[in-house]
Design an enzyme around this catalytic site. Structure first.
Site, PDB file in Angstrom:
ATOM      1  N   LEU A  23       8.579   6.011   1.760  1.00 60.30           N
ATOM      2  CA  LEU A  23       7.266   6.512   1.368  1.00 60.30           C
ATOM      3  C   LEU A  23       6.384   6.714   2.601  1.00 60.30           C
ATOM      4  O   LEU A  23       5.350   6.077   2.770  1.00 60.30           O
ATOM      5  CB  LEU A  23       6.616   5.578   0.359  1.00 60.30           C
ATOM      6  CG  LEU A  23       7.022   5.855  -1.093  1.00 60.30           C
ATOM      7  CD1 LEU A  23       6.454   4.813  -2.035  1.00 60.30           C
ATOM      8  CD2 LEU A  23       6.553   7.245  -1.520  1.00 60.30           C
ATOM      9  N   HIS A 136       3.230   5.781   7.316  1.00 64.36           N
ATOM     10  CA  HIS A 136       3.505   5.222   5.992  1.00 64.36           C
ATOM     11  C   HIS A 136       2.318   5.480   5.062  1.00 64.36           C
ATOM     12  O   HIS A 136       1.153   5.396   5.460  1.00 64.36           O
ATOM     13  CB  HIS A 136       3.776   3.717   6.067  1.00 64.36           C
ATOM     14  CG  HIS A 136       4.501   3.209   4.856  1.00 64.36           C
ATOM     15  ND1 HIS A 136       3.872   3.021   3.649  1.00 64.36           N
ATOM     16  CD2 HIS A 136       5.803   2.881   4.659  1.00 64.36           C
ATOM     17  CE1 HIS A 136       4.756   2.579   2.762  1.00 64.36           C
ATOM     18  NE2 HIS A 136       5.937   2.486   3.350  1.00 64.36           N
ATOM     19  N   HIS A 137       2.638   5.765   3.804  1.00 62.77           N
ATOM     20  CA  HIS A 137       1.603   6.108   2.826  1.00 62.77           C
ATOM     21  C   HIS A 137       0.661   4.931   2.560  1.00 62.77           C
ATOM     22  O   HIS A 137      -0.476   5.138   2.098  1.00 62.77           O
ATOM     23  CB  HIS A 137       2.263   6.541   1.514  1.00 62.77           C
ATOM     24  CG  HIS A 137       1.491   7.581   0.763  1.00 62.77           C
ATOM     25  ND1 HIS A 137       0.104   7.616   0.734  1.00 62.77           N
ATOM     26  CD2 HIS A 137       1.892   8.628   0.013  1.00 62.77           C
ATOM     27  CE1 HIS A 137      -0.292   8.630  -0.006  1.00 62.77           C
ATOM     28  NE2 HIS A 137       0.766   9.264  -0.458  1.00 62.77           N
ATOM     29  N   CYS A 138       1.068   3.702   2.836  1.00 59.08           N
ATOM     30  CA  CYS A 138       0.171   2.561   2.618  1.00 59.08           C
ATOM     31  C   CYS A 138      -1.003   2.590   3.581  1.00 59.08           C
ATOM     32  O   CYS A 138      -2.028   1.939   3.339  1.00 59.08           O
ATOM     33  CB  CYS A 138       0.925   1.241   2.736  1.00 59.08           C
ATOM     34  SG  CYS A 138       1.376   0.772   4.423  1.00 59.08           S
ATOM     35  N   ASN A 304      -6.194   4.800   1.031  1.00 62.50           N
ATOM     36  CA  ASN A 304      -5.883   5.769  -0.015  1.00 62.50           C
ATOM     37  C   ASN A 304      -7.023   5.812  -1.017  1.00 62.50           C
ATOM     38  O   ASN A 304      -7.430   4.769  -1.551  1.00 62.50           O
ATOM     39  CB  ASN A 304      -4.589   5.378  -0.723  1.00 62.50           C
ATOM     40  CG  ASN A 304      -3.359   5.641   0.119  1.00 62.50           C
ATOM     41  OD1 ASN A 304      -2.784   6.726   0.091  1.00 62.50           O
ATOM     42  ND2 ASN A 304      -2.949   4.636   0.899  1.00 62.50           N
TER      43      ASN A 304
END
Length: 453
Positions: A23, A136-138, A304
């Site tokens: 991800l 990373h999407h986090c 996010n």
């Protein structure tokens, strides 16, 4: 130390639920040559990285997810672990570049180090070179990732298209709040009535939207090759169209840029289903469409801030203009139904729930074989003007989305300068036709532009 929000940490949990999933989001910049000396280039990247805290921080997790992960400075940070050099085989064309991107994006980032990589890519034809940033999407959603990427350029003050989105006009503290009461006691009664009315309206809207989202996730879409288990390898391709053509389509048919982008995706996916011997039906293309809830005063925060909509794109319609009009109607219904509000409130409320509960719930839910959604299409506003890196002009920026939860393809849409760019990531085995998907998107926009006159 700074904690991850439950939404940020959710991307870690979702990744942990499938060993074949990475991800991370990516941005591929293609630049004019000649490429700077590698030592000079690495030194320039190092100077910019110093100003981005997340690029120098690692995750500190807790046993059994008893607490949210935390960001802490990496005492052993070494830039050489993150900046890499690669050369494409001759002839160094776009196919070779896209193949390299797919290979890099399929590999997971090392969680023992800061969660990013930078690849300097040599050997492109036409005196070009490229830089691939993988995050990373986090750490960040699409808009925050573009802000991080822009800070690696020569000017961090370049104007962006993200100021035009709906959330940008709201305050970070009032995106999902009700009106305040003020300080004047004489206004409290009226203020309380307006607050109660607004809260009731938002709550009713969110409940309706939540029911639609839940129904869309739980109700299986039409069985197709677009949904199913994924392998660990990826393929990448890209489509590029002129924003001038898209604007003409918008003016002619009274639709938005996002409508045009999703209509082009609809047309291409319809052709893909037919190419695979499958009949496009009304529920063949239920699509996850992330929606930004990031305001302008939160533009520089690395996290996010997204909600979602789940429209079913009209793959059953054959005529491109009918597809565009149907997309416009369905997105309008999704926007008015409260799906965005439901997602935003859910994200806000999730941070009030003890972290172990949300962590275990996300991990359990992402292990289930979901069959309601077949693809993801995310639209990210990028810089209005062409960037430069180390004095070299960035010709093009290609976004790279992740895929997970049985979604075998994903599309990221980026507006950059005078172009609208579609980056398509697919499973290596189940989506060998990503190049045809890209050409189908370009062809669909050409058809709509011709229809616009």
């Amino acid at each position: 130390m700074e904690h991850l929000t439950n939404l940020d940490a959710g991307f870690l949990e979702a990744e942990d639920s499938d060993r074949h999933v990475s991800l991370a989001v990516g941005g591929l910049s293609i630049l004019e040559g000649p490429m700077p000396d590698i030592d000079t280039l690495v030194a320039g990247v190092a100077d910019r990285v110093v100003d981005i805290p997340r690029f120098r921080q690692v995750l500190r997790t807790h046993l059994l997810d008893l607490g949210p992960p935390e960001w802490e400075d990496d005492p052993e940070f070494d830039l050489s672990h993150h900046v890499h050099r690669a050369a494409l085989p001759s002839p160094g064309d776009d196919a070779a570049l896209h193949g390299f991107v797919g290979e890099v994006m399929g590999r997971r980032l090392d969680r023992d180090r800061p969660l990013w990589e930078c690849w300097v890519i040599e050997g492109l034809d036409e005196d070009r070179w490229a830089v691939l940033i993988k995050i990373h999407h986090c750490i960040a959603d699409g808009i925050a990732t573009m802000h991080l990427f822009s800070r690696l350029g020569d000017s961090s003050e370049a104007p962006s298209y993200d100021t035009e989105i709906r959330a940008a006009r709201q305050s970070a503290d009032t995106a999902f709040s009700v009106p305040g009461l003020g300080l004047n006691p004489l206004r409290w009664a009226g203020g309380m009535w307006r607050a109660a009315t607004a809260a009731t309206r938002v709550s009713a809207l969110a409940v309706g939207g939540a029911l639609q989202v839940t129904s869309g996730i739980l109700r299986p879409a039409q069985t197709s090759s677009l949904n199913g288990p994924v392998s660990a390898m990826r393929r990448f391709s890209a489509a590029v169209v002129k924003l001038e053509d898209v604007a003409r389509i918008c003016d002619s048919f009274d639709v938005t840029i996002n409508d045009v982008a999703l209509a082009a995706i609809t047309s291409s996916y319809r052709a893909a289903l037919e190419r695979r011997g499958e009949t496009p039906k009304r529920t063949s293309l239920r699509t996850l469409v992330p929606v930004s809830i990031r305001s302008n005063d939160a533009a520089d925060r690395t996290d996010n801030r997204v909600s979602l909509m789940l429209p079913t794109l009209p793959a059953d319609k054959e005529d491109p203009v009918e597809q565009l009009q149907a997309v416009h109607r369905r997105l309008a219904r999704a926007k008015s139904s409260g799906q965005r509000e439901a997602g935003g409130i859910f994200v806000a409320m999730s941070n009030l729930v003890p972290f172990p509960v949300t962590a275990w719930a996300v991990r359990a839910l992402t292990r289930l074989p979901q069959r309601g959604i077949v693809t993801v299409a995310t639209n990210v506003p990028g810089p209005r003007e062409r960037m430069t890196i180390m004095g070299r002009r960035v010709i093009r920026v290609l976004p790279v989305p992740p895929i997970a939860m049985r979604l075998r393809t994903g599309v990221a849409i980026l507006s950059y300068a005078d172009e609208l760019v579609f980056g398509i990531l697919g499973d290596f085995d189940a989506a060998s036709d990503v190049d045809q998907l890209a050409r189908g998107i370009e062809s669909a926009v050409d058809v709509l532009a011709a229809a616009a006159g």
